[in-house]
Design a protein around this motif. Structure first.
Motif, PDB file in Angstrom:
ATOM      1  N   ARG A 176       0.932  -1.056   0.023  1.00 32.96           N
ATOM      2  CA  ARG A 176      -0.220  -0.028  -0.119  1.00 32.96           C
ATOM      3  C   ARG A 176       0.876   1.189  -0.042  1.00 32.96           C
ATOM      4  O   ARG A 176       1.047   2.029   0.958  1.00 32.96           O
ATOM      5  N   PRO A 177       1.539   1.383  -1.112  1.00 28.49           N
ATOM      6  CA  PRO A 177       2.337   2.525  -1.181  1.00 28.49           C
ATOM      7  C   PRO A 177       1.744   3.884  -0.837  1.00 28.49           C
ATOM      8  O   PRO A 177       0.574   4.146  -1.029  1.00 28.49           O
ATOM      9  N   GLU A 180       1.558   6.472   4.685  1.00 30.53           N
ATOM     10  CA  GLU A 180       1.890   7.451   5.437  1.00 30.53           C
ATOM     11  C   GLU A 180       1.021   8.908   5.311  1.00 30.53           C
ATOM     12  O   GLU A 180       0.721   9.455   6.131  1.00 30.53           O
ATOM     13  N   GLU A 181       1.397   9.013   3.878  1.00 30.69           N
ATOM     14  CA  GLU A 181       0.887  10.487   3.630  1.00 30.69           C
ATOM     15  C   GLU A 181      -0.863  10.508   3.559  1.00 30.69           C
ATOM     16  O   GLU A 181      -1.315  11.630   4.024  1.00 30.69           O
ATOM     17  N   ARG A 182      -1.281   9.287   3.405  1.00 27.27           N
ATOM     18  CA  ARG A 182      -2.972   9.115   3.619  1.00 27.27           C
ATOM     19  C   ARG A 182      -3.075   9.631   4.623  1.00 27.27           C
ATOM     20  O   ARG A 182      -4.308  10.132   5.079  1.00 27.27           O
ATOM     21  N   CYS A 183      -2.441   8.813   5.975  1.00 26.66           N
ATOM     22  CA  CYS A 183      -2.666   9.102   7.296  1.00 26.66           C
ATOM     23  C   CYS A 183      -2.676  10.647   7.546  1.00 26.66           C
ATOM     24  O   CYS A 183      -3.372  11.228   8.347  1.00 26.66           O
ATOM     25  N   HIS A 184      -1.384  11.410   7.185  1.00 28.76           N
ATOM     26  CA  HIS A 184      -1.330  12.407   7.709  1.00 28.76           C
ATOM     27  C   HIS A 184      -2.469  13.641   6.982  1.00 28.76           C
ATOM     28  O   HIS A 184      -2.787  14.501   7.609  1.00 28.76           O
ATOM     29  N   ALA A 185      -2.827  13.354   5.679  1.00 24.55           N
ATOM     30  CA  ALA A 185      -3.802  13.842   5.145  1.00 24.55           C
ATOM     31  C   ALA A 185      -4.964  14.047   5.854  1.00 24.55           C
ATOM     32  O   ALA A 185      -5.739  15.014   6.025  1.00 24.55           O
ATOM     33  N   ALA A 246      -6.394   8.504  12.512  1.00 21.99           N
ATOM     34  CA  ALA A 246      -6.710   8.489  11.078  1.00 21.99           C
ATOM     35  C   ALA A 246      -7.663   7.261  10.650  1.00 21.99           C
ATOM     36  O   ALA A 246      -7.971   7.242   9.379  1.00 21.99           O
ATOM     37  N   ALA A 247      -7.828   6.297  11.470  1.00 23.66           N
ATOM     38  CA  ALA A 247      -8.575   5.006  11.075  1.00 23.66           C
ATOM     39  C   ALA A 247      -9.818   5.328  10.515  1.00 23.66           C
ATOM     40  O   ALA A 247     -10.254   4.571   9.615  1.00 23.66           O
ATOM     41  N   HIS A 248     -10.539   6.483  10.852  1.00 21.53           N
ATOM     42  CA  HIS A 248     -11.873   6.910  10.368  1.00 21.53           C
ATOM     43  C   HIS A 248     -11.802   7.052   8.804  1.00 21.53           C
ATOM     44  O   HIS A 248     -12.773   6.909   8.402  1.00 21.53           O
ATOM     45  N   ASP A 254      -5.705  -0.278   3.545  1.00 21.23           N
ATOM     46  CA  ASP A 254      -4.641   0.646   4.300  1.00 21.23           C
ATOM     47  C   ASP A 254      -4.771   0.187   5.762  1.00 21.23           C
ATOM     48  O   ASP A 254      -3.655   0.237   6.255  1.00 21.23           O
ATOM     49  N   LEU A 255      -5.584  -0.090   6.507  1.00 21.92           N
ATOM     50  CA  LEU A 255      -5.610  -0.285   8.027  1.00 21.92           C
ATOM     51  C   LEU A 255      -4.768  -1.927   8.134  1.00 21.92           C
ATOM     52  O   LEU A 255      -4.200  -1.832   9.101  1.00 21.92           O
ATOM     53  N   GLY A 256      -5.096  -2.814   7.139  1.00 18.01           N
ATOM     54  CA  GLY A 256      -4.316  -3.704   7.331  1.00 18.01           C
ATOM     55  C   GLY A 256      -3.021  -3.863   7.017  1.00 18.01           C
ATOM     56  O   GLY A 256      -2.123  -4.463   7.866  1.00 18.01           O
ATOM     57  N   ALA A 257      -2.596  -2.984   6.018  1.00 16.36           N
ATOM     58  CA  ALA A 257      -1.179  -2.845   5.886  1.00 16.36           C
ATOM     59  C   ALA A 257      -0.244  -1.813   7.099  1.00 16.36           C
ATOM     60  O   ALA A 257       0.702  -2.246   7.357  1.00 16.36           O
ATOM     61  N   LEU A 258      -1.219  -1.054   7.501  1.00 15.71           N
ATOM     62  CA  LEU A 258      -0.766  -0.327   8.775  1.00 15.71           C
ATOM     63  C   LEU A 258      -0.550  -1.148   9.953  1.00 15.71           C
ATOM     64  O   LEU A 258       0.315  -0.970  10.718  1.00 15.71           O
ATOM     65  N   ASP A 259      -1.413  -2.142  10.178  1.00 11.69           N
ATOM     66  CA  ASP A 259      -1.344  -2.947  11.330  1.00 11.69           C
ATOM     67  C   ASP A 259      -0.202  -3.848  11.259  1.00 11.69           C
ATOM     68  O   ASP A 259       0.345  -4.437  12.096  1.00 11.69           O
TER      69      ASP A 259
END
Length: 290
Positions: A176-177, A180-185, A246-248, A254-259
C-alpha cells in the motif's frame, strides 16, 4: 483549553500546553524519543540564538518532558529554567530526569494551563516556546503576555514544526504505497478545525505584539535510521498514534497494511525496516523585547 490531537506529542519539541493525563504516557514516550533523535538539531537552535550575554533565568513554555529545558540547561550552564506545562505527569517526568542528571537545583516546574491564566514566572531574560504557541486558544494574547513577562532586552524563541515527521519512503509499504501520507492527510483535515494556527508565519504576529524580530532560521531535518536505533521506536510510537487518529478515513486495505507495520512480531514490522528516516522541518524566530 485546546483539544488534544493524536499528533500533539510531536509538538516537541515537541509541546502543547493543555494535556489530558490519560494520554500523557504515550505522548511522553514520543517526546522523549524526539528529544533523543533530534538532540543535534535542538542544540544547533540554542547555539544560534542571538544573545548578547548568557541568560540567568529562562522560561520554557509548554515544556513537555523537557526537550528544551535540558538543551537550554546544557547550553547555558549558569542558568535556571522555569518549566511550564499543563501536564502534571510530564512535569514529574521532567523533575525526575533533572534529579537523575544532577540539575534539580536549576529547574522549577510550574503546572499551568496558559489559556486559563498565567502564573507568576518572574522576569526571565529568555523565553523558549517550542511547538506550543500554535496550540494557544488566543496566540496573539499569549504573545503579548510573553512580551510583558520578559526582562527589557530579553529574547523570545519560537520554534515551530512546518509539518509532522515522516518516517517511511513514499513508495512504502510495497502492498500500500503512500499510506503514511494518506494518514497525515486525514489528520490534517481533522486538525484544521482545532489547531488553525499551525504553520503560521510568526514574524508579523511577533511584531504586532511589540517584538523586534532579529532572526529567523529554518532547519531541514533528515535523520537516517542507521544513525540511531531510536528512529525505529520513534516511528513505531508515532504511527500508532497516527493510526488511532486517522482510522476513520482509511480503507480496510490501508488499515491492514498499517497494522502489519505496527505488529512488532510481523516480518513486515516497521522495526525490521532498514529504510526509515526522520524527515521534517523546524523554523525558529528570535524576537527581542525593546
Amino acid at each position: 483549553m485546546t483539544h488534544t490531537s493524536p499528533h500533539a506529542a510531536h509538538d516537541s519539541a515537541h509541546h502543547r500546553l493543555p494535556q489530558h493525563d490519560s494520554d500523557d504516557d504515550g505522548q511522553a514516550e514520543i517526546l522523549d524519543l524526539d528529544a533523543e533523535v533530534l538532540a543535534e538539531h535542538t542544540a544547533s537552535i540554542t547555539a544560534w540564538l542571538p544573545l548578547d550575554q548568557a541568560p540567568r533565568h529562562i522560561v520554557d513554555l509548554g515544556c513537555g518532558t523537557g526537550t528544551g529545558t535540558f538543551a537550554l540547561l546544557a547550553r547555558f550552564p549558569a542558568a535556571e529554567v522555569t518549566a511550564v506545562d499543563a501536564s502534571a505527569r510530564h512535569l514529574r517526568r521532567l523533575a525526575e530526569r533533572a534529579e537523575a542528571l544532577g540539575v534539580a537545583d536549576r529547574v522549577r516546574t510550574v503546572p499551568a494551563d496558559l489559556d486559563a491564566g498565567w502564573p507568576e514566572l518572574g522576569e526571565p531574560e529568555l523565553v523558549w516556546a517550542s511547538a506550543s504557541m500554535h496550540h494557544m486558544a488566543d496566540p496573539d494574547r499569549a504573545l503579548r503576555a510573553v512580551h510583558d513577562l520578559l526582562a527589557p532586552g530579553g529574547l523570545f524563541a519560537v520554534v515551530e514544526l512546518a509539518d509532522f515527521p515522516r518516517f517511511l519512503p513514499t513508495d512504502a509499504p510495497k502492498e500500500r504505497p503512500g499510506i503514511e501520507e494518506r494518514c497525515h492527510a486525514a489528520m490534517a483535515h481533522r486538525d484544521a478545525e482545532h489547531v488553525s494556527h499551525r504553520g503560521a508565519d510568526w514574524g508579523p504576529k511577533l511584531a504586532a505584539a511589540g517584538f523586534t524580530v532579529e532572526g529567523k532560521r529554518t532547519l531541514t531535518v533528515n535523520v537516517d535510521g542507521s544513525r540511531s536505533a531510536a528512529v525505529g521506536r520513534y516511528a513505531l510510537s508515532s504511527l500508532k498514534r497516527l493510526r488511532a487518529g486517522a482510522a476513520h478515513a482509511l480503507t480496510a486495505e490501508d488499515l491492514g497494511a498499517l497494522d502489519q507495520l505496527l505488529d512488532t512480531e510481523s516480518p513486515h514490522s516497521i522495526l525490521r525496516r532498514s529504510d526509515l528516516a526522520v524527515r521534517t522541518e523546524r523554523t525558529v524566530w528570535a524576537a527581542r523585547r525593546a
